[in-house]
Design an enzyme around this catalytic site. Structure first.
Site, PDB file in Angstrom:
ATOM      1  N   LYS A  42       0.846  -1.202   0.000  1.00 56.42           N
ATOM      2  CA  LYS A  42       0.000   0.000   0.000  1.00 56.42           C
ATOM      3  C   LYS A  42       0.877   1.246   0.000  1.00 56.42           C
ATOM      4  O   LYS A  42       2.081   1.178   0.259  1.00 56.42           O
ATOM      5  CB  LYS A  42      -0.942  -0.018   1.200  1.00 56.42           C
ATOM      6  N   ARG A 139     -10.088  -0.176  14.577  1.00 56.22           N
ATOM      7  CA  ARG A 139     -10.076   0.613  13.340  1.00 56.22           C
ATOM      8  C   ARG A 139     -11.298   0.211  12.504  1.00 56.22           C
ATOM      9  O   ARG A 139     -12.315   0.877  12.552  1.00 56.22           O
ATOM     10  CB  ARG A 139      -8.753   0.336  12.626  1.00 56.22           C
ATOM     11  N   HIS A 169      -5.717  -7.555  12.964  1.00 57.55           N
ATOM     12  CA  HIS A 169      -4.476  -6.767  12.966  1.00 57.55           C
ATOM     13  C   HIS A 169      -4.114  -6.429  14.411  1.00 57.55           C
ATOM     14  O   HIS A 169      -4.970  -6.022  15.192  1.00 57.55           O
ATOM     15  CB  HIS A 169      -4.687  -5.490  12.144  1.00 57.55           C
ATOM     16  N   ARG A 222       1.204 -10.923   6.887  1.00 51.67           N
ATOM     17  CA  ARG A 222       1.221  -9.716   6.055  1.00 51.67           C
ATOM     18  C   ARG A 222       2.488  -8.918   6.369  1.00 51.67           C
ATOM     19  O   ARG A 222       2.603  -8.334   7.441  1.00 51.67           O
ATOM     20  CB  ARG A 222      -0.022  -8.865   6.331  1.00 51.67           C
ATOM     21  N   TYR A 268      15.633  31.795   4.429  1.00 54.39           N
ATOM     22  CA  TYR A 268      14.511  32.583   4.971  1.00 54.39           C
ATOM     23  C   TYR A 268      14.724  32.918   6.441  1.00 54.39           C
ATOM     24  O   TYR A 268      15.181  32.072   7.219  1.00 54.39           O
ATOM     25  CB  TYR A 268      13.210  31.786   4.840  1.00 54.39           C
ATOM     26  N   CYS A 314      13.917  25.315   2.456  1.00 54.05           N
ATOM     27  CA  CYS A 314      12.928  25.968   1.588  1.00 54.05           C
ATOM     28  C   CYS A 314      12.069  24.905   0.903  1.00 54.05           C
ATOM     29  O   CYS A 314      12.241  23.713   1.123  1.00 54.05           O
ATOM     30  CB  CYS A 314      13.637  26.809   0.528  1.00 54.05           C
ATOM     31  N   MET A 315      11.170  25.345   0.056  1.00 60.13           N
ATOM     32  CA  MET A 315      10.256  24.414  -0.602  1.00 60.13           C
ATOM     33  C   MET A 315      10.996  23.428  -1.506  1.00 60.13           C
ATOM     34  O   MET A 315      10.666  22.245  -1.549  1.00 60.13           O
ATOM     35  CB  MET A 315       9.225  25.199  -1.421  1.00 60.13           C
ATOM     36  N   ASP A 316      12.004  23.926  -2.223  1.00 60.22           N
ATOM     37  CA  ASP A 316      12.655  23.092  -3.236  1.00 60.22           C
ATOM     38  C   ASP A 316      14.164  23.010  -3.067  1.00 60.22           C
ATOM     39  O   ASP A 316      14.837  22.376  -3.874  1.00 60.22           O
ATOM     40  CB  ASP A 316      12.399  23.669  -4.637  1.00 60.22           C
TER      41      ASP A 316
END
Ligand code: PMH
Length: 390
Positions: A42, A139, A169, A222, A268, A314-316
């Site tokens: 998953k 759950r 589970h 699993r 920043y 920073c973002m990138d």
């Protein structure tokens, strides 16, 4: 990515498929022969890449796949996977025909769901079902013998529905204190015994239980985190009787290198100030890649040495303080090995105050995954390949 197998930014993750394969093999050897492995793929195989991990796990001896949502199962079918796939989470009852169409096994977790799903069933094809029993995870799942019996009857009344499995589970299989695990196991045994017949697959164990508790094997387990080479928890790390190998690593390259003089600021807020002459490098990875701002101060590997991330992420992009002048284009390893240094997924998890599961999951899709076999990158365009070959 413009073209399959091509990208234009020097930040990438590597997934070593040999590690995945060896981890599955090790788990398989640890288990009695009659116990099947359900490979949990998953969330894009915990961020590692769904189809690549699915194929590798199946080739190494897994016989079933599990995902969280039907979308993930359909994606695997569309990528050519024909092994059985179990959807662990809730599927909308009205989507049951899609499960039939794509031969996807669904989880029945409540009688109301089953009643609704039966109303929507219009196909001639059959749908395989596993009943999820809630023994204490809280759950989704069936919580009483009475409801279990109703579900068994409702499935039996419909020829197109096939009861193929039952599972639960564990909430605490990775903790040293086994009392809650024991309670859940006993309840599961009682619930299974209450079924008029035992379905083909009965399973309860995640990686931690599959490693530690033979009495919870039933006839399938699993496996998620251990397949990726990560420990289910730090608590039980010492109890793993075979080596597991981390498959995921993360890399970038220096795109800019400069010398700062005392008092120069970085990023920043201008919160970082160099105390002397310093070599600062910029790498093109940031919080939008899942390299979160909380990782400020975390070390990365450059030329085999640890260098701290300085200033705000920073973002990138983010900046690192280099041990010395290092040329633009030098590989920076954020997770993984360089020479005798290693930054583990656990180290990053600790810095983020979270669990190792989260780390590869949060590395964004924007970061391309490259796959390694026999120590070499596979499935990449040739001209790029030369750049990434170790
Ligand atoms: N089975 C179910 C139902 C699961 O939810 C998971 C993992 C596994 C098996 C595999 O567990 P493992 O990776 O420990 O082997 N699920 C999650 C989760 O929902 N959050 O973290 C892990």
């Amino acid at each position: 990515m413009e073209e399959q197998g091509y990208f234009y930014r020097d930040t990438w993750a590597e997934v070593d498929l040999d590690c995945i394969s060896e981890n599955v093999t090790s788990v398989k050897k640890h288990l009695p022969q009659q116990v099947s492995i359900i490979a949990v793929v998953k969330a894009n195989a915990y961020g590692h890449g769904d189809v690549q991990i699915a194929e590798t796990a199946l080739a190494a001896g897994a016989s079933f796949l599990a995902v969280a949502f039907m979308d993930e199962a359909i994606a695997l079918r569309n990528k050519g996977i024909d092994a059985p796939i179990l959807v662990l989470g809730a599927t909308r009852p009205e989507d049951i025909n899609m499960a039939a169409k794509f031969s996807i096994t669904l989880t029945v977790f409540q009688k109301e769901w089953l009643e609704e799903a039966k109303k929507h069933l219009t196909t001639n094809q059959s749908v395989a079902l596993h009943i999820k029993v809630d023994t204490g995870m809280g759950r989704i799942g069936v919580r009483s013998v009475e409801e279990l019996h109703t579900i068994h009857r409702l499935i039996g009344e419909e020829k197109r529905l096939m009861l193929e499995g039952a599972y639960t589970h564990f909430a605490t299989a990775d903790e040293l204190d086994q009392s809650y695990f024991q309670q859940q196991l006993e309840l599961f045994e009682t619930m299974i015994a209450a079924l008029p017949e035992r379905p083909k697959y009965v399973h309860s164990s995640n990686s931690a239980a599959a490693i530690r508790f033979p009495k919870a094997y039933f006839n399938a387990v699993r496996i998620g985190i251990a397949m990726y080479g990560l420990t289910p928890s730090l608590e039980m790390e010492k109890e793993i009787p075979f080596p597991i190998k981390e498959a995921f690593s993360l890399h970038s390259r220096l795109v800019h290198v400069k010398k700062l003089t005392k008092g120069d600021k970085v990023s920043y807020g201008a919160t970082y100030e160099s105390e002397e002459e310093e070599w600062i490098g910029t790498i093109p990875i940031g919080y939008a890649d899942g390299w979160l701002r909380k990782l400020q101060g975390q070390e990365v590997l450059v030329a085999g040495e640890r260098s701290p991330i300085v200033g705000r992420i920073c973002m990138d992009q983010c900046m690192i303080r280099l041990p010395k002048y290092v040329p633009v284009g030098t590989t920076v390893t954020l997770i993984g090995k360089q020479e005798d240094q290693f930054i583990s997924v656990n180290e990053i998890a600790q810095k983020l105050e979270t669990i190792n599961y989260e780390v590869p999951c949060i590395i964004a899709n924007r970061v391309p995954r490259l796959y390694k076999k026999g120590g070499k990158i596979v499935d990449l365009k040739n001209d790029l390949l030369n750049n990434y070959q170790a």
